[in-house]
Design a protein around this motif. Structure first.
Motif, PDB file in Angstrom:
ATOM      1  N   LEU A   1      14.476  -0.182   0.264  1.00 46.48           N
ATOM      2  CA  LEU A   1      14.196   0.234   1.635  1.00 46.48           C
ATOM      3  C   LEU A   1      15.374  -0.090   2.552  1.00 46.48           C
ATOM      4  CD1 LEU A   1      10.490  -0.887   2.041  1.00 46.48           C
ATOM      5  CD2 LEU A   1      11.346   1.452   1.956  1.00 46.48           C
ATOM      6  N   ALA A   2      15.531   0.719   3.573  1.00 42.61           N
ATOM      7  CA  ALA A   2      16.601   0.488   4.549  1.00 42.61           C
ATOM      8  C   ALA A   2      16.214  -0.682   5.442  1.00 42.61           C
ATOM      9  CB  ALA A   2      16.810   1.745   5.385  1.00 42.61           C
ATOM     10  N   GLY A   3      17.216  -1.380   5.915  1.00 40.40           N
ATOM     11  CA  GLY A   3      16.991  -2.519   6.789  1.00 40.40           C
ATOM     12  C   GLY A   3      17.524  -3.785   6.148  1.00 40.40           C
ATOM     13  N   SER A   4      17.535  -4.837   6.917  1.00 40.77           N
ATOM     14  CA  SER A   4      18.027  -6.105   6.393  1.00 40.77           C
ATOM     15  C   SER A   4      17.029  -6.662   5.386  1.00 40.77           C
ATOM     16  CB  SER A   4      18.222  -7.094   7.534  1.00 40.77           C
ATOM     17  OG  SER A   4      16.973  -7.487   8.054  1.00 40.77           O
ATOM     18  N   PRO A   5      17.494  -7.503   4.466  1.00 40.72           N
ATOM     19  CA  PRO A   5      16.562  -8.119   3.518  1.00 40.72           C
ATOM     20  C   PRO A   5      15.448  -8.896   4.229  1.00 40.72           C
ATOM     21  CG  PRO A   5      18.796  -8.430   2.745  1.00 40.72           C
ATOM     22  CD  PRO A   5      18.885  -7.821   4.116  1.00 40.72           C
ATOM     23  N   HIS A   6      15.776  -9.519   5.353  1.00 42.71           N
ATOM     24  CA  HIS A   6      14.760 -10.250   6.121  1.00 42.71           C
ATOM     25  C   HIS A   6      13.688  -9.297   6.648  1.00 42.71           C
ATOM     26  CE1 HIS A   6      12.858 -12.833   9.075  1.00 42.71           C
ATOM     27  NE2 HIS A   6      13.168 -11.949  10.016  1.00 42.71           N
ATOM     28  N   ALA A   7      14.101  -8.153   7.198  1.00 41.51           N
ATOM     29  CA  ALA A   7      13.143  -7.203   7.764  1.00 41.51           C
ATOM     30  C   ALA A   7      12.238  -6.623   6.679  1.00 41.51           C
ATOM     31  CB  ALA A   7      13.874  -6.079   8.488  1.00 41.51           C
ATOM     32  N   VAL A   8      12.808  -6.323   5.526  1.00 39.43           N
ATOM     33  CA  VAL A   8      12.014  -5.781   4.419  1.00 39.43           C
ATOM     34  C   VAL A   8      11.029  -6.838   3.920  1.00 39.43           C
ATOM     35  CG1 VAL A   8      12.123  -4.915   2.054  1.00 39.43           C
ATOM     36  CG2 VAL A   8      13.760  -4.095   3.747  1.00 39.43           C
ATOM     37  N   ALA A   9      11.511  -8.057   3.725  1.00 36.88           N
ATOM     38  CA  ALA A   9      10.646  -9.126   3.229  1.00 36.88           C
ATOM     39  C   ALA A   9       9.557  -9.468   4.236  1.00 36.88           C
ATOM     40  CB  ALA A   9      11.479 -10.357   2.904  1.00 36.88           C
TER      41      ALA A   9
END
Length: 194
Positions: A39-47
């Protein structure tokens, strides 16, 4: 049509496929994992999005999990698609276990007797047709129990997805860097014999 299947599936075959994957559960889980880490976005945002979806999936509001998860994810700045995918943890296979765990923990927190009768005598008959006042004694412990369980499983999911996303992106970045080096080497060969 260009990409249409030659064999049309019967409604019974489609139902079987919805309940039991064609290849295996592990392959379906791998597909789901790859879908999330890409998914697009930072790893923090996805998690964080997955964590919100997972936490909301433990609430007893079946059918409203995505509707509840999306505004929470938006307020926290999490990935909305990841939040919607995180709610998939509440599925027909896991809902009975989730509801039993949240009901028992909720009754324990509230201070009601924790024992659950095997015949279901402590749960009112025909819950779907009852008014909110009639089902509140069942919904209240489930709602209270869903909060600590949902938070705990959501935190666990956050760190799992954060590690998986960072690992996937590091491997992908290394692979892309190796390809760039190969292309540069092929475009500008050095003169070894001179």
């Amino acid at each position: 049509m260009l990409f249409r299947s030659r064999n049309t599936e019967t409604p019974l075959a489609r139902l079987r496929l919805a309940l039991w994957p064609r290849v295996s559960w592990s392959r379906s889980a791998q597909y789901f994992r790859k879908r999330v880490v890409r998914l697009a976005g930072s790893p923090h945002a996805v998690a964080l999005g997955v964590a919100v979806g997972v936490a909301v999936a433990f609430t007893p509001f079946l059918g409203f999990h995505i509707i509840i998860a999306l505004p929470i994810a938006w307020l926290l700045g999490a990935n909305l698609v990841a939040a919607a995918l995180g709610t998939a943890i509440a599925n027909p296979l896991t809902i009975p276990f989730i509801w039993a765990a949240t009901y028992r923990l909720g009754r324990f927190i509230i201070g009601a007797p924790v024992r659950l009768h095997r015949d279901g005598s402590d749960i009112p008959y025909n819950l779907a047709e009852k008014s909110l006042n009639a089902i509140w004694p069942v919904i209240k412990p489930m709602l209270v129990g869903s909060i600590p369980i949902g938070i705990a499983v959501g935190v666990f999911a956050y760190f799992m997805v954060l590690g998986a996303t960072r690992g996937f992106r590091a491997v992908r970045a290394e692979r892309l860097a190796a390809r760039r080096r190969e292309r540069r080497a092929a475009a500008h060969p050095t003169l070894e014999g001179a």
